[in-house]
Design an enzyme around this catalytic site. Structure first.
Site, PDB file in Angstrom:
ATOM      1  N   HIS A  60       0.838  -1.197   0.000  1.00  0.00           N
ATOM      2  CA  HIS A  60       0.000   0.000   0.000  1.00  0.00           C
ATOM      3  C   HIS A  60       0.873   1.247   0.000  1.00  0.00           C
ATOM      4  CE1 HIS A  60      -3.847   2.047   1.756  1.00  0.00           C
ATOM      5  NE2 HIS A  60      -3.127   2.904   1.036  1.00  0.00           N
ATOM      6  N   HIS A  62       1.620   5.151  -2.260  1.00  0.00           N
ATOM      7  CA  HIS A  62       1.162   6.149  -3.228  1.00  0.00           C
ATOM      8  C   HIS A  62       2.408   6.759  -3.869  1.00  0.00           C
ATOM      9  CE1 HIS A  62      -3.026   6.096  -1.665  1.00  0.00           C
ATOM     10  NE2 HIS A  62      -2.419   5.827  -0.529  1.00  0.00           N
ATOM     11  N   ASN A  94      -4.979   6.374  -7.106  1.00  0.00           N
ATOM     12  CA  ASN A  94      -5.547   7.725  -6.992  1.00  0.00           C
ATOM     13  C   ASN A  94      -4.565   8.780  -7.483  1.00  0.00           C
ATOM     14  OD1 ASN A  94      -3.952   7.110  -4.727  1.00  0.00           O
ATOM     15  ND2 ASN A  94      -5.006   8.606  -3.443  1.00  0.00           N
ATOM     16  N   HIS A 179     -10.809   1.472   1.588  1.00  0.00           N
ATOM     17  CA  HIS A 179     -10.581   2.495   2.615  1.00  0.00           C
ATOM     18  C   HIS A 179     -11.913   2.637   3.337  1.00  0.00           C
ATOM     19  CE1 HIS A 179      -8.900   6.630   3.870  1.00  0.00           C
ATOM     20  NE2 HIS A 179     -10.066   6.492   4.492  1.00  0.00           N
ATOM     21  N   HIS A 232      -5.297  -0.044   6.104  1.00  0.00           N
ATOM     22  CA  HIS A 232      -4.914   0.800   7.256  1.00  0.00           C
ATOM     23  C   HIS A 232      -5.942   0.790   8.404  1.00  0.00           C
ATOM     24  CE1 HIS A 232      -7.426   3.437   4.874  1.00  0.00           C
ATOM     25  NE2 HIS A 232      -6.440   3.818   4.069  1.00  0.00           N
ATOM     26  N   ASP A 305       1.269   2.789   3.826  1.00  0.00           N
ATOM     27  CA  ASP A 305       0.418   3.860   3.286  1.00  0.00           C
ATOM     28  C   ASP A 305       1.283   5.084   2.962  1.00  0.00           C
ATOM     29  OD1 ASP A 305      -1.784   5.223   2.369  1.00  0.00           O
ATOM     30  OD2 ASP A 305      -2.662   5.600   4.350  1.00  0.00           O
TER      31      ASP A 305
END
Length: 429
Positions: A60, A62, A94, A179, A232, A305
């Site tokens: 996970h 980004h 995203n 999420h 998370h 995350d």
């Protein structure tokens, strides 16, 4: 190239192996594991006193590419991963544009091969544009190589769309990663709703918003008989809901983060925006429930995350700052210092949660040390003492709630597909 890792403490959760021995690597694969091995003409890594583990996997992150490269890109993000001991990362969709079609999945896979230094896995969007109105090209993205599907970044409000998406992804046995936080309840809160938020006069996000969303998402997965992964996890209520679902045989897995396992909302008294995350840091009773959930197998994985932001985005008043921080380069140190050295987790459990379990959830062949497996290996010094200095990070995100803290334990060598990518803190590619 032939490589011999000599005399290390080999920890392999897949087989509950904990032994002192050697590993021989050739042509990107593990070719032998044992004792008193040799590798004629090969490079030798003396690993006595060090832990030799399957490469760490972060399911996970980004990486912000495409479209948000001021925050991070594949080149900087994968180098940060290598510096932190990770050999594989899976990035969320995203971005701008949203990764919601096979062309973008294929393009990012190719970018990972040319610009990245660790294995890059792609997670595709559940809904087009992350708008929660229409399913994205799920089948095509999976065919192109997507390892999971997610609308992470916010909660999918449409119960109908999530049900349909789970029924569809179930045909491929790929997890939907959710999420789970009810936005109507969480509203515009900026931290955990509790005694600290009341004292500070900051609008809070109640833990029950997470509990309700987790319950709904699991119920839909149970109805569809499809795999779901809860991202998370931060609340004690969510841990118990997941625990009960697993007892019923629901195909649910879950992760929590290093920061939710080691920090609480007390940290926000400083109004330091590095501590602003989503879901928020909660009170100590929630933190202890997360640790108990890891111990009993309710929570399967630890994921960072990793969510870097440009410096100026976080350098604002607390309420206006975006949530998240760069976590790849501190994660192992946080977990070893806060959980292993405090005897809350064993070393076998740490490696399981940060390597083998994420590999199983995403259907990867890595996360194991066995003959024929990819030579993705992390060599760790559990006693290495170091201080966190964000300026020295490889990531573009220079904010961390752990800035200035002293850690005990660090990855010294990261090996990806048989090549040494990071050694003694320096990424070599």
């Amino acid at each position: 190239m032939k490589l011999l890792i000599k005399g290390g403490r080999i920890i392999n959760p897949a087989e509950q192996m904990d032994m002192t021995g050697d590993i021989v690597i050739e042509q990107g694969k593990i070719v032998a594991i044992g004792q008193n091995l040799t590798a004629d003409g090969g490079q030798v890594i003396e690993a006595a006193g060090l832990v030799v583990a399957p490469g760490l996997i972060d399911m996970h992150v980004h990486l912000r590419e495409p479209g948000l490269e001021a925050k991070e890109d594949i080149a900087s993000g994968t180098r940060a991963a290598a510096a932190g001991g990770f050999t594989t990362v899976a990035c969320m969709p995203n971005t701008k544009p949203v990764v919601d079609n096979s062309i973008l999945v294929s393009g990012l896979i190719q970018r990972g091969q040319t610009e990245g230094v660790v294995n890059l896995k792609i997670i595709g969007a559940l809904s087009k544009g992350l708008e929660g109105k229409e399913l994205a090209e799920i089948g095509d993205m999976i065919a192109a190589g997507a390892v999971a599907i997610s609308d992470d970044g916010g909660h999918l409000d449409s119960t109908r769309l999530l049900k349909t998406g789970l029924e569809y992804t179930g045909m491929f046995q790929r997890p939907v990663i959710t999420h789970s936080e009810d936005e109507e309840l969480a509203g515009e809160g900026y931290m955990h709703e509790g005694a600290v938020s009341a004292m500070l006069g900051i609008k809070g996000r109640p833990a029950v918003a997470e509990d309700i969303a987790v319950a709904r998402d699991i119920m839909l997965a149970e109805y569809a008989n499809s795999p779901i992964h809860i991202a998370h996890v931060s609340s004690k209520g969510a841990v118990e809901i997941i625990r009960q679902a697993k007892r019923r045989g629901v195909k649910v897995t879950a992760e929590t983060t290093p920061h939710h396992l080691t920090l609480t909302d007390e940290e926000l008294k400083s109004f330091n925006t590095a501590f602003k995350v989503n879901p928020p840091l909660r009170s100590a009773d929630h933190r202890e429930a997360l640790i108990a959930g890891l111990k009993d197998g309710t929570l399967d994985a630890i994921a960072t995350d990793h969510a870097p932001h440009a410096f100026e985005e976080k350098d604002v008043e607390f309420r206006y700052a975006p949530s998240g921080f760069a976590g790849l380069e501190t994660a192992l140190g946080v977990v070893l210092t806060g959980l292993y050295h405090t005897k809350k987790l064993t070393l076998m459990e740490v490696i399981d949660k940060m390597s083998y379990a994420p590999a199983k959830i995403l259907g990867l062949e890595s996360g194991v040390l066995k003959v024929g497996a990819p030579a993705d290996i992390t060599i760790i010094d559990t006693e290495y003492k170091w201080d966190v200095n964000c300026i020295n990070f490889y990531t573009r995100g220079k904010h961390s709630p752990f800035e200035g803290r002293n850690f005990k334990g660090k990855a010294l060598i990261t090996i990806v597909n048989g090549s040494i990518i990071m050694q003694n803190g320096e990424v070599l590619k």
